[in-house]
Design an enzyme around this catalytic site. Structure first.
Site, mmCIF file in Angstrom:
data_model
loop_
_atom_site.group_PDB
_atom_site.id
_atom_site.type_symbol
_atom_site.label_atom_id
_atom_site.label_comp_id
_atom_site.label_asym_id
_atom_site.label_seq_id
_atom_site.Cartn_x
_atom_site.Cartn_y
_atom_site.Cartn_z
ATOM 1 N N SER A 25 0.853 -1.195 0.000
ATOM 2 C CA SER A 25 0.000 0.000 0.000
ATOM 3 C C SER A 25 0.885 1.240 0.000
ATOM 4 C CB SER A 25 -0.837 -0.012 1.288
ATOM 5 O OG SER A 25 -1.408 1.254 1.526
ATOM 6 N N GLU A 60 10.492 -5.699 -7.438
ATOM 7 C CA GLU A 60 10.011 -4.325 -7.638
ATOM 8 C C GLU A 60 8.659 -4.086 -6.957
ATOM 9 O OE1 GLU A 60 11.971 -2.240 -8.904
ATOM 10 O OE2 GLU A 60 13.367 -3.423 -10.115
ATOM 11 N N TYR A 102 -0.585 -0.950 10.337
ATOM 12 C CA TYR A 102 -0.852 -1.273 8.926
ATOM 13 C C TYR A 102 0.341 -0.880 8.057
ATOM 14 C CZ TYR A 102 -3.382 -1.323 4.434
ATOM 15 O OH TYR A 102 -3.782 -1.565 3.138
HETATM 16 N N1 LIG Z 1 -8.816 -0.876 -0.964
HETATM 17 C C1 LIG Z 1 -7.729 -0.093 -0.894
HETATM 18 O O1 LIG Z 1 -7.789 1.125 -1.109
HETATM 19 C C2 LIG Z 1 -6.389 -0.687 -0.564
HETATM 20 C C3 LIG Z 1 -5.285 0.173 -0.559
HETATM 21 C C4 LIG Z 1 -4.026 -0.337 -0.292
HETATM 22 C C5 LIG Z 1 -3.884 -1.692 -0.050
HETATM 23 N N2 LIG Z 1 -4.958 -2.510 -0.036
HETATM 24 C C6 LIG Z 1 -4.752 -3.927 0.251
HETATM 25 O O2 LIG Z 1 -5.364 -4.706 -0.745
HETATM 26 C C7 LIG Z 1 -5.730 -5.979 -0.177
HETATM 27 C C8 LIG Z 1 -7.187 -6.269 -0.478
HETATM 28 O O3 LIG Z 1 -8.003 -5.303 0.171
HETATM 29 P P1 LIG Z 1 -9.491 -4.940 -0.285
HETATM 30 O O4 LIG Z 1 -9.560 -3.481 -0.401
HETATM 31 O O5 LIG Z 1 -9.910 -5.797 -1.426
HETATM 32 O O6 LIG Z 1 -10.281 -5.319 1.055
HETATM 33 P P2 LIG Z 1 -11.612 -6.205 1.268
HETATM 34 O O7 LIG Z 1 -11.968 -6.058 2.688
HETATM 35 O O8 LIG Z 1 -12.619 -5.862 0.242
HETATM 36 O O9 LIG Z 1 -11.090 -7.695 0.976
HETATM 37 C C9 LIG Z 1 -10.094 -8.296 1.763
HETATM 38 C C10 LIG Z 1 -10.449 -9.748 1.991
HETATM 39 O O10 LIG Z 1 -9.416 -10.331 2.808
HETATM 40 C C11 LIG Z 1 -10.038 -11.216 3.717
HETATM 41 N N3 LIG Z 1 -9.215 -11.429 4.902
HETATM 42 C C12 LIG Z 1 -8.835 -10.501 5.821
HETATM 43 N N4 LIG Z 1 -8.159 -11.083 6.808
HETATM 44 C C13 LIG Z 1 -8.076 -12.409 6.510
HETATM 45 C C14 LIG Z 1 -7.517 -13.523 7.154
HETATM 46 N N5 LIG Z 1 -6.917 -13.407 8.339
HETATM 47 N N6 LIG Z 1 -7.626 -14.736 6.572
HETATM 48 C C15 LIG Z 1 -8.271 -14.884 5.381
HETATM 49 N N7 LIG Z 1 -8.839 -13.849 4.726
HETATM 50 C C16 LIG Z 1 -8.752 -12.622 5.290
HETATM 51 C C17 LIG Z 1 -11.345 -10.524 4.081
HETATM 52 O O11 LIG Z 1 -12.301 -11.448 4.616
HETATM 53 C C18 LIG Z 1 -11.763 -9.930 2.745
HETATM 54 O O12 LIG Z 1 -12.646 -10.769 2.022
HETATM 55 C C19 LIG Z 1 -5.397 -5.888 1.317
HETATM 56 O O13 LIG Z 1 -4.135 -6.441 1.561
HETATM 57 C C20 LIG Z 1 -5.363 -4.392 1.554
HETATM 58 O O14 LIG Z 1 -4.589 -4.049 2.680
HETATM 59 C C21 LIG Z 1 -6.219 -2.042 -0.297
#
Ligand SMILES: NC(=O)c1ccc[n+]([C@@H]2O[C@H](COP(=O)([O-])OP(=O)(O)OC[C@H]3O[C@@H](n4cnc5c(N)ncnc54)[C@H](O)[C@@H]3O)[C@@H](O)[C@H]2O)c1
Length: 290
Positions: free
Chosen positions: A167, A280, A180
């Site tokens: 992120s 990268e 985080y």
């Molecule tokens: N949405 C954003 O703006 C954003 C920005 C930067 C990084 N990210 C990263 O992208 C990734 C996906 O995020 P997203 O936005 O799709 O979120 P989201 O909440 O829509 O989906 C994340 C999924 O991960 C699952 N999850 C969480 N903890 C878990 C665990 N311990 N075991 C199994 N499954 C687990 C959740 O149940 C969920 O279905 C994450 O790593 C998040 O940190 C997202």
């Protein structure tokens, strides 16, 4: 450069950019959001995909949306249970006989300013964003090494792919996200180290860092919003509306990204288009940085 030094797979001009037909992928956190979109992209490109999430109902919904029958399977499990990463890797090998692509995507945010952040909260962020990818990759390492040794002995160039999700909070820091950001920064170190350890096994290990992508993690934090149950805690998910507005204003592309756009950047690192890119971090955030 003499012709003997040219890698064999660069000689032909492929008619199509790539296909992932015959490749086996593992995507964590694929019950919704970006993980589900990544699984869709991979299936669309021809890969067979094992999806994981802790939320079984959402995972089953993903599986149904993905279709493709025996080319898609799921393992439900909380990745922060130390036994689960190994179990998921073994299930993938048992079901599909190989792992060619690993996307460490599962994650959530449990935010607060440092003086209000407990040890448990900080550790939880390291656990899901850093320790879990480490355990998954360690669990896959035996298969990766043995397969690569066999392929190299047979003069086959087979590239495998690891994509760790980070992120701009990890690359730039973000107030209210000490845990985080630390987890997301840590996984970059893991990415760069594994790129060096696994280069000899023909594995590309890269990270994609997202800016703000429109999932439940960044929905406006107003009264009702999404909550997530984690180890007995109810965690509110979302971002203050004022922050969302200021991000949109400061973002060169002027909007949040979609899960499909986020998955596009991940697909690049899962595909042969990135065969000579490793260690990268690609930022997919519409040009925005904290
Ligand atoms: N949405 C954003 O703006 C954003 C920005 C930067 C990084 N990210 C990263 O992208 C990734 C996906 O995020 P997203 O936005 O799709 O979120 P989201 O909440 O829509 O989906 C994340 C999924 O991960 C699952 N999850 C969480 N903890 C878990 C665990 N311990 N075991 C199994 N499954 C687990 C959740 O149940 C969920 O279905 C994450 O790593 C998040 O940190 C997202």
């Amino acid at each position: 450069m003499g012709s003997s030094e040219v890698a064999p797979h660069t000689e032909a001009i492929p008619a199509m950019p790539f296909t992932l037909e015959g490749k086996i992928a593992l995507v964590t956190g694929a019950g919704r959001g970006i993980g589900r979109a990544i699984a869709k992209r991979l299936v669309g490109a021809g890969a067979a995909v094992m999806i994981n999430d802790l939320d079984e109902n959402m995972l089953l919904e993903s599986e149904e949306e993905l279709g493709r029958g025996e080319h898609v399977s799921h393992v439900t499990g909380d990745l922060t249970d130390p036994k689960v990463p190994e179990m998921i890797v073994q299930s993938t090998l048992a079901q599909f006989g190989a792992i060619d692509i690993i996307v460490n995507n599962a994650g959530y945010s449990w935010d607060n300013v440092i003086q209000k952040t407990t040890d448990e909260q900080f550790q939880a962020m390291l656990e899901i964003h850093l320790v879990t990818p480490f355990r998954i990759l360690r669990a896959a390492s035996g298969f990766v090494r043995e397969s690569a040794k066999r392929e190299i002995a047979a003069s086959q160039l087979v590239m495998r792919k690891v994509v760790n999700i980070t992120s701009i909070a990890g690359t730039d820091g973000n107030p209210g996200q000490a845990g985080y950001s630390a987890g997301k920064a840590g996984v970059i170190g893991l990415t760069k180290t594994l790129a060096k350890e696994w280069g000899r096994y023909n594995v590309n290990v890269n990270a994609v860092g997202f800016g703000l992508i429109g999932t439940r993690l960044v929905q406006p934090l107003t009264g009702v919003g999404a909550k997530m149950e984690m180890h007995g805690h109810e965690i509110r998910l979302g971002v203050q509306p004022a922050i969302l507005d200021s991000v949109k204003n400061a973002c060169p592309l002027g909007r949040l990204g979609t899960p499909e756009e986020a998955a596009g950047a991940v697909l690049f690192f899962c595909s042969p288009l990135s065969d000579y890119v490793t260690g990268e971090v690609l930022i997919c955030g519409g040009g925005f940085h904290f």
